[in-house]
Design a protein around this motif. Structure first.
Motif, short mmCIF file in Angstrom:
data_model
loop_
_atom_site.label_atom_id
_atom_site.label_comp_id
_atom_site.label_asym_id
_atom_site.label_seq_id
_atom_site.Cartn_x
_atom_site.Cartn_y
_atom_site.Cartn_z
N ARG A 383 37.70 86.50 82.69
CA ARG A 383 37.00 85.81 83.79
C ARG A 383 36.94 84.47 83.37
O ARG A 383 36.84 84.27 81.92
CB ARG A 383 35.37 86.41 83.88
CG ARG A 383 35.31 87.59 84.47
CD ARG A 383 35.69 87.85 85.92
NE ARG A 383 35.24 89.03 86.57
CZ ARG A 383 35.71 89.49 87.57
NH1 ARG A 383 36.57 88.97 88.23
NH2 ARG A 383 35.37 90.73 88.04
N ALA A 384 37.13 83.44 83.90
CA ALA A 384 36.70 82.05 83.83
C ALA A 384 36.24 81.38 85.07
O ALA A 384 37.13 80.88 85.88
CB ALA A 384 38.02 81.59 83.29
N ASP A 385 34.95 81.44 85.25
CA ASP A 385 34.26 81.48 86.54
C ASP A 385 32.90 80.47 86.31
O ASP A 385 32.49 80.42 85.21
CB ASP A 385 34.63 82.10 87.53
CG ASP A 385 33.96 83.31 87.22
OD1 ASP A 385 33.05 83.40 86.58
OD2 ASP A 385 34.72 84.50 87.33
N GLN A 386 32.24 80.56 87.37
CA GLN A 386 30.66 80.35 87.36
C GLN A 386 29.76 81.60 87.85
O GLN A 386 28.86 81.41 88.33
CB GLN A 386 30.55 79.29 88.41
CG GLN A 386 30.94 77.89 87.75
CD GLN A 386 30.90 76.83 88.84
OE1 GLN A 386 30.84 76.90 90.11
NE2 GLN A 386 30.59 75.62 88.13
N GLY A 387 30.42 82.78 87.81
CA GLY A 387 29.78 83.97 87.90
C GLY A 387 29.79 84.51 89.33
O GLY A 387 29.28 85.70 89.64
N GLN A 388 30.55 83.56 90.03
CA GLN A 388 30.40 84.04 91.60
C GLN A 388 30.91 85.51 92.00
O GLN A 388 30.63 86.13 92.95
CB GLN A 388 31.28 82.94 92.39
CG GLN A 388 30.84 81.71 92.33
CD GLN A 388 31.48 80.93 91.17
OE1 GLN A 388 31.92 81.53 90.35
NE2 GLN A 388 31.69 79.47 91.75
N SER A 424 42.26 79.83 81.57
CA SER A 424 42.21 80.50 82.77
C SER A 424 42.33 81.76 82.79
O SER A 424 42.78 82.46 81.80
CB SER A 424 43.54 79.63 83.76
OG SER A 424 44.55 79.67 83.25
N VAL A 425 42.17 82.54 83.89
CA VAL A 425 42.53 83.96 84.07
C VAL A 425 43.78 84.43 83.64
O VAL A 425 44.65 83.85 84.28
CB VAL A 425 41.83 84.36 85.34
CG1 VAL A 425 42.07 85.87 85.71
CG2 VAL A 425 40.42 84.03 85.67
N ASN A 426 43.77 85.39 82.88
CA ASN A 426 44.91 86.17 82.55
C ASN A 426 45.77 85.37 81.26
O ASN A 426 46.85 85.92 80.81
CB ASN A 426 45.96 86.30 83.65
CG ASN A 426 45.45 87.42 84.70
OD1 ASN A 426 44.65 88.34 84.16
ND2 ASN A 426 45.76 87.10 85.84
N GLN A 427 45.17 84.25 80.86
CA GLN A 427 45.66 83.66 79.74
C GLN A 427 45.40 84.46 78.62
O GLN A 427 44.49 84.99 78.41
CB GLN A 427 44.95 82.10 79.93
CG GLN A 427 45.57 81.30 78.72
CD GLN A 427 44.94 79.82 78.29
OE1 GLN A 427 44.36 79.37 79.35
NE2 GLN A 427 44.88 79.21 77.38
#
Length: 466
Positions: A383-388, A424-427
């Protein structure tokens, strides 16, 4: 590498700043009539510090509610001290009033003594006047008779023994009366001088006592003013405590619903990680079984060629791997401000969950905003986000790293409240690689990193892995 979405942070920052500014303004107005500027600054700092503790206890509580909880806690903490200060002030009033009363009594007694001495002086002066009049009469009579005759003149002028005796007796009587009057006058004068000295001393004492009484009256008034101010503080604290408690009680159902929603989201986020880890563990198990089956097949073929029994490799028993095998390092260079574990609800505050406390599911690093955060071990960005995606809006900018499987254990790590992230995701990231920066996004009242570890689907104390 990807940074966090830039449009979200200004809105969040503006909202948080507005809530805090409103709370500070309301607090200032509430105390402006009863507290000095220094006291307001001290109280504001205490509430902000308490709010940080509340935020650590109720991790995803919104800023406005956490501040109300902090205000309630501070009011409750300050009330006993304010009540004691009021009792002390009332004690000083009582002591000051007692001193004034005692001094008033002493002044009255001194004035009574002064009046007694003054009356005695007047009486003594009258006696002296009478004595002086007697002496004057003796002197006048002696003058008329040519003075008091000597013994020789009495003998020459006597007509006979009887006449001489009478003359000498009369002269001795006059002398005795005159000497007695003079002695009495001298004694009365000495007594009068002593009385006047005593009167002067009493007058001075009265003056001093009156000055002390006036000073005592000033102190008494100051004590009464102080007591009135302390009472105003106590009354204000009681009123504000009741108001804060009522406000929280009124909001309790809404807050409980919000927290329940957040708990559900948190459970879902952890369940998602757990399911991912279960799949990874299942995949690792199958790969291990396939590896062993392949090894057994090759061993059987080799045994057949050599005409001997084939050895059989058994699937190892499933036992958790020692967590230290992941070799986690600290993600940020900072002290730990809050540890993992149960947080009991402070006495007198609102128990939002009805369970008497709350599980702090990670550890907090007291790092300043902008401090670099590094991957504690190699892994893939999940995960790399704001929790959404999970409804975890209280986390702010977050990163979740999947560190894969070692032996029979799977590990993931969570990083919350980041100012921004650079992955970023999957990195894939290596151990020690920069993943973001410490911040205070989401439901946070100060710069820090909230760090969690999920081992085999369960949140565990990160200190057991670092």
């Amino acid at each position: 590498m990807v940074s966090a979405q830039p449009a979200a942070r200004p809105v969040l920052r503006k909202t948080t700043a507005g809530v805090v500014a409103s709370a500070v303004l309301a607090l200032t107005l509430a105390f402006s009539g009863t507290a000095s500027a220094d006291e307001l600054d001290d109280r504001k700092a205490a509430i902000e510090a308490e709010q940080q503790k509340v935020q650590e206890t109720y991790e995803y509580l919104d800023a406005e509610t956490s501040r109300k909880v902090a205000e309630l806690a501070i009011y409750q903490q300050q009330l006993p001290g304010a009540q004691q200060a009021l009792a002390d002030a009332e004690g000083r009033v009582s002591a000051a009033a007692g001193k004034v009363s005692a001094l008033t009594d002493r002044v009255a007694l001194a004035q009574e003594t002064r009046n007694t001495i003054a009356a005695q002086i007047q009486q003594d002066q009258a006696a002296m006047d009478d004595t002086e009049e007697v002496i004057g009469q003796i002197a006048a009579q002696a003058y008329k008779s040519g003075g008091v005759p000597s013994s020789f003149s009495l003998m020459l002028g006597a007509d006979g023994a009887d006449s001489l005796t009478d003359s000498m007796g009369l002269a001795e009587q006059v002398l005795r009366n005159q000497n007695a009057a003079m002695q009495q006058l001298s004694q009365q004068n000495a007594t009068n001088v002593n009385s006047e000295a005593r009167l002067a001393a009493v007058e001075e004492e009265i003056s001093n006592l009156k000055a002390q009484a006036e000073a005592a009256l000033v102190l008494e008034q100051e004590a009464r003013d102080s007591a009135a101010a302390e009472k105003a503080k106590v009354d204000a604290l009681i009123e504000q405590t009741a108001a804060a408690n009522a406000a929280l009680e009124a909001r309790k159902p809404v807050i409980q619903a919000q927290l329940a929603s957040l708990e559900t989201a948190k459970a879902k986020a952890t369940a998602d990680i757990a399911e991912r880890q279960r799949a990874l563990l299942e995949k690792a198990r199958k790969e291990e079984e396939a590896r062993i089956a392949e090894a057994n097949r090759r061993a059987a073929e080799e045994a057949a060629r050599n005409n001997r029994p084939a050895p059989v490799a058994e699937v190892p028993s499933v036992t958790p791997t020692n967590p230290s095998a992941f070799g986690l390092s600290h993600p940020v260079q900072a002290s730990i401000s809050s540890g993992f574990g149960w947080r009991a609800t402070p006495p007198g505050s609102i128990d939002f969950f009805g369970t008497g406390g709350y599980l702090h599911s990670g550890i907090d690093f007291a790092a300043s905003c902008g401090t670099p955060v590094y991957a504690p071990a190699a892994g893939q960005v999940y995960r790399a986000d704001q929790g959404q995606p999970d409804g975890m809006i209280g986390t702010g900018n977050r990163v979740v790293l999947d560190h894969g499987v070692i032996g029979n254990s799977a590990l993931a790590t969570n990083y919350y409240h980041l100012t921004s992230f650079v992955v970023s995701v999957n990195q894939w990231v290596n151990a020690g690689q920069l993943i973001g920066y410490v911040g205070t996004t989401g439901n946070s009242t100060g710069c820090h990193l909230h760090f969690e570890t999920v081992l085999n689907g369960a949140l565990v104390d990160p200190m057991g892995l670092l």
